[in-house]
Design a protein around this motif. Structure first.
Motif: not given
Length: 187
Positions: A48-57, A142-149
């Motif tokens: 429900q909370f997709p990541a905004i922005g991307r890692f530039n590498g 603490i639970k989190y994912r790269l693809d989510s906010r």
């Protein structure tokens, strides 16, 4: 003789690190224990909370001057920020111990190096949290994912009993905002 000493040390180690028996759990846990059954029926989901922005590498070095609290923990932030992003597209959640059963954290923007210490979440403790919840693959405090906010926190926050329970936060505009809370006070 060496074998006996070795066997004794192994037995001692197993006794120290073995999980609680059911009888011990009943003595330790009580009506205020945070358990799996405390999770809400329809909790906010990572999708429900997709990541905004991307890692530039390219992981930027953390700017420990970007927040006064960063200077106190610059070594741990520096070590943790070297890792690839693990939260909300291009952020790295860096964690370090702050005592027995306690974790402090910072959020580092891997693209810019800016370090954030949200006032709503400096520390998390696992006091009186069901041990089984902590040993599951996703059973971290603490639970989190790269693809989510979405950030989910189980336990006490900032040593404040009013903030103890299961918290759901949304990371938006470099700020954590609590969007749902299941209160589980000690008393």
């Amino acid at each position: 003789m060496k074998e006996i000493v070795f066997a004794f040390l192994i037995a001692l180690l197993l006794a120290v690190v073995s999980p609680l028996t059911h009888a011990e759990e009943d003595e330790y846990y009580n009506a205020h224990t945070i358990r799996a059954s405390d999770y809400p029926k329809n909790p906010p989901g990572f999708e429900q909370f997709p990541a905004i922005g991307r890692f530039n590498g390219r992981v930027m070095a953390p700017d420990v001057r970007s927040h006064p609290r960063s200077r106190l923990f610059r070594t741990m932030i520096g070590i943790g920020a070297k890792q690839a992003p693990n939260f909300a597209g291009h952020y790295t959640i860096v964690r370090w111990g702050c005592g027995s059963g306690c974790v402090s954290l910072a959020i580092v923007d891997a693209n810019t190096g800016k370090v954030f210490h949200p006032a709503s979440l400096h520390e998390v403790d696992n006091e009186n949290v069901d041990y089984d919840e902590l040993i599951k693959p996703d059973g971290a405090l603490i639970k989190y994912r790269l693809d989510s906010r979405l950030l989910i926190v189980v336990g006490g926050i900032n040593e404040n009993s009013a903030l103890r329970g299961i918290s759901y936060f949304e990371w938006r505009n470099n700020t954590l905002r609590r969007i749902r809370f299941v209160h589980r006070p000690f008393e």
